[in-house]
Write a protein that holds these residues in place. Structure first.
Motif, short mmCIF file in Angstrom:
data_model
loop_
_atom_site.label_atom_id
_atom_site.label_comp_id
_atom_site.label_asym_id
_atom_site.label_seq_id
_atom_site.Cartn_x
_atom_site.Cartn_y
_atom_site.Cartn_z
N GLY A 74 0.64 -1.34 -0.08
CA GLY A 74 -0.09 -0.04 0.07
C GLY A 74 0.78 1.40 0.17
O GLY A 74 0.22 2.37 0.20
N HIS A 75 2.05 1.35 -0.40
CA HIS A 75 2.94 2.38 -0.31
C HIS A 75 2.94 3.03 -1.91
O HIS A 75 2.25 2.52 -2.85
N ILE A 76 3.59 4.20 -1.89
CA ILE A 76 3.65 4.78 -3.25
C ILE A 76 5.37 4.72 -3.91
O ILE A 76 6.18 4.60 -2.80
N SER A 352 -0.31 -3.88 -11.01
CA SER A 352 0.33 -2.60 -11.73
C SER A 352 0.21 -2.60 -13.18
O SER A 352 0.13 -3.61 -13.82
N PHE A 353 0.27 -1.29 -13.65
CA PHE A 353 -0.02 -1.32 -15.11
C PHE A 353 0.79 -0.06 -15.56
O PHE A 353 0.63 1.12 -15.24
N HIS A 402 1.64 -3.88 -4.60
CA HIS A 402 3.17 -3.57 -5.14
C HIS A 402 3.05 -2.09 -5.65
O HIS A 402 2.28 -1.54 -5.97
N THR A 403 4.19 -1.71 -6.07
CA THR A 403 4.62 -0.89 -6.86
C THR A 403 5.30 -1.00 -7.83
O THR A 403 6.16 -2.08 -7.78
N ALA A 404 5.24 -0.47 -9.14
CA ALA A 404 6.08 -0.70 -10.47
C ALA A 404 6.61 0.57 -11.02
O ALA A 404 5.73 1.60 -11.18
N CYS A 405 7.88 0.76 -11.12
CA CYS A 405 8.31 2.09 -11.95
C CYS A 405 8.98 1.56 -13.15
O CYS A 405 9.92 0.84 -13.08
N SER A 406 9.08 2.24 -14.29
CA SER A 406 9.81 2.26 -15.44
C SER A 406 11.08 2.89 -15.26
O SER A 406 11.19 4.04 -15.02
N GLY A 410 14.81 0.64 -20.16
CA GLY A 410 13.64 -0.53 -20.50
C GLY A 410 13.36 -1.61 -19.43
O GLY A 410 12.72 -2.71 -19.83
N GLU A 411 13.66 -1.33 -18.26
CA GLU A 411 13.19 -2.05 -16.98
C GLU A 411 12.01 -1.77 -16.10
O GLU A 411 11.88 -0.61 -16.44
N VAL A 412 11.47 -2.62 -15.67
CA VAL A 412 10.40 -2.30 -14.54
C VAL A 412 10.71 -2.90 -13.29
O VAL A 412 11.27 -3.98 -13.25
N PHE A 413 10.80 -1.85 -12.51
CA PHE A 413 11.11 -2.23 -11.03
C PHE A 413 9.87 -2.29 -10.20
O PHE A 413 9.20 -1.11 -9.84
N VAL A 414 9.65 -3.53 -9.81
CA VAL A 414 8.64 -3.83 -8.98
C VAL A 414 9.00 -3.86 -7.65
O VAL A 414 9.78 -4.79 -7.21
N PHE A 415 8.53 -3.10 -6.67
CA PHE A 415 8.94 -3.24 -4.92
C PHE A 415 7.74 -3.22 -4.18
O PHE A 415 6.66 -3.03 -4.35
N GLY A 416 8.17 -4.43 -3.39
CA GLY A 416 7.19 -4.54 -2.28
C GLY A 416 5.93 -5.23 -2.30
O GLY A 416 5.85 -6.13 -3.27
N GLY A 417 4.82 -5.17 -1.73
CA GLY A 417 3.73 -5.60 -2.00
C GLY A 417 3.51 -7.02 -1.03
O GLY A 417 4.29 -7.38 -0.05
N CYS A 418 2.54 -7.47 -1.13
CA CYS A 418 2.12 -8.74 -0.54
C CYS A 418 2.02 -10.19 -1.42
O CYS A 418 1.59 -9.98 -2.51
#
Length: 486
Positions: A74-76, A352-353, A402-406, A410-418
């Motif tokens: 539930g973070h950003i 995430s999208f 979770h969160t996902a950042c581009s 060309g990578e996507v960094f997915v952090f945290g979540g359950c």
């Protein structure tokens, strides 16, 4: 925080309301304890939350400084240049001491007294307790509001900074976006319910200082969490979410969650499909006149901006987690529904999208109607309106909320979540793992960088001939290589 994801967010996830909000199995003393610990008093009261400033892990010594963020959901997370910034959310904390029956009775007598004196307005946000604490000795705790974790995508190193300013509480389910080096934080859920406050955090300043954006013109959105946002032309465009009904003449649909509307004197909460625009140049809230068939009200959906289109996929509405795809033309404000093939991604919330190119959006994870935590990934091709499964090496790492950042390469960094069913009676498996997806082909510069690093002993004497920005990037990546011990 979870199943009523939306229901009183428990500290934030305990409600599944994606709003996900359908379980009523959140009855534990720990929710009350969490409120007693995390309550921020009145909104205008800027007192420090002593509990939040203490180490989150009771086993840790006072001098211990973690090298990476705590696990959380539930973070950003936002990206500015090649840096990812992480804030907020909540985690599971081991209960140090249970209340005795006498202590619990004392607390309820105190609450009754406060209620009688009209000092407690919404008792419904105090009574629901977190289910994970009841049988397993754990409860959910918001992460410190003044803590910002910074991840360098080149060196792969985490650092922590303490932010100042007037951010009034810790939260989960907020909406965070970055525009021109400034992080904007809207909404969320805290110990007393939802908020519609908005803050800004200049990320390139010498020190990080939160500023509440006050004196905005126009009619603001209602208090809510688990909403989405599109960014275009210096405008923040918020869509959907779960929270209180809007006060005033708001365009769009709001539908009450019946499980929250008839408890004591609670105003109840629900889902909406409202659009609110914040113009950063004029500091004005407004709503557009939209055309076409709008998506149903929803929360815990995911939004992506591609050109002048604002896409929204999935989310939760009542007891359903959806797999529909819409976009709205951000110039004409006309809605369009796009077909999703039967063999495409299943309905989900808390996913995430992430836009990764002008023609591709990357979908990962989420939570199904059957309460399955997902690890599948998909690429949506914008120009063709096609979905294709994306093979990856993280199939054993399901994630929701979770969160996902581009990233720049060309990578996507997915952090945290359950990693498990957030709404079950089992302890929530919050994560602090960083999953990296190589979604796009590497650039020529990236290939050259890797070749130079591979042969660094032979080529290092020539590095000073490189432009400064490339030399800096090489040194950053060199730090990463040394850290990995290669």
């Amino acid at each position: 925080m979870a199943e009523m994801e939306d229901i009183g967010d428990l500290p934030a996830a305990e409600e599944d309301n994606d709003s996900d909000g359908d379980d009523d199995d959140d009855d534990d003393d720990e929710r009350l304890l969490a409120w007693m610990v995390d309550d921020d008093m009145d909104d205008e009261d800027e007192e420090e939350e002593e509990e939040e400033e203490q180490p989150l892990d009771s086993e840790a010594s006072g001098s211990f400084e973690p090298e990476s963020p705590a696990e959380r959901s539930g973070h950003i997370a936002v990206v500015d240049r090649n840096i990812m910034y992480v804030w907020g959310g909540y985690k599971v904390r081991r209960r140090v001491q249970r209340c005795t029956q006498i202590q619990t009775l004392t607390v309820y007598v105190l609450l009754f007294f406060l209620l009688h004196c009209n000092m407690l307005i919404h008792l419904t946000y105090i009574l629901p307790l977190h289910k994970n604490a009841q049988n397993h000795g754990f409860f959910d705790l918001y992460l410190p509001r003044n803590e910002i974790w910074i991840y360098n995508m080149e060196s792969a190193v985490w650092t922590k900074q303490v932010a100042g300013g007037n951010l009034h509480t810790s939260m989960s389910g907020s909406c965070g976006v970055c525009v021109d080096g400034v992080l904007y934080l809207f909404g969320g859920h805290h110990a007393r319910g939802n908020t519609n406050r908005i803050y800004r955090l200049p990320l390139r300043a010498p020190s990080l200082v939160w500023e509440e954006m006050r004196d905005l013109k126009g009619l603001p959105p209602s208090c809510k969490d688990k909403l989405g946002c599109w960014v275009q032309k210096n405008r923040l465009i918020f869509f959907g979410g779960y929270g209180y009904a809007a006060q005033g003449a708001h365009q769009g649909t709001f539908e009450y969650d019946e499980s929250t509307s008839q408890v004591w004197d609670s105003p109840g909460r629900g889902w909406n499909n409202q659009i609110h625009i914040l113009d950063l140049e004029t500091s004005t809230w407004s709503q557009p006149n939209t055309r076409g068939n709008a998506p149903s009200p929803r929360a815990a959906h995911a939004c992506a901006t591609v050109g002048n289109r604002g896409y929204v996929f999935g989310g939760r509405y009542k007891n359903y987690r959806l797999n529909d795809l819409y976009y709205i033309d951000l110039d004409t404000w006309e809605w369009h529904e796009m077909s999703v093939p039967q063999q495409g991604p299943v309905g989900r919330s808390w996913h995430s999208f992430t836009p990764v190119s002008p023609d591709h959006i990357f979908l990962f994870g989420g939570f199904t109607t059957d309460r399955e935590t997902l690890s599948d990934a998909w690429l949506y091709y914008v120009s063709k309106n096609e979905w294709k499964p994306f093979k990856h090496s993280h199939a054993e790492s399901p994630r929701l909320w979770h969160t996902a950042c581009s990233g720049p390469d060309g990578e996507v960094f997915v952090f945290g979540g359950c990693a498990n069913n957030l709404l079950s009676q089992l302890r929530a498996a919050h994560s602090n793992e960083l999953l990296v997806f190589n979604v796009q082909p590497k650039s020529l510069v990236r290939f050259c960088m890797e070749a130079v690093l591979q042969h660094r002993e032979r080529l290092s004497s020539y590095w000073d001939c490189l432009p400064k920005h490339l030399l800096h990037s090489l040194k950053q990546r060199m730090t990463r290589v040394n850290t990995l011990g290669s």
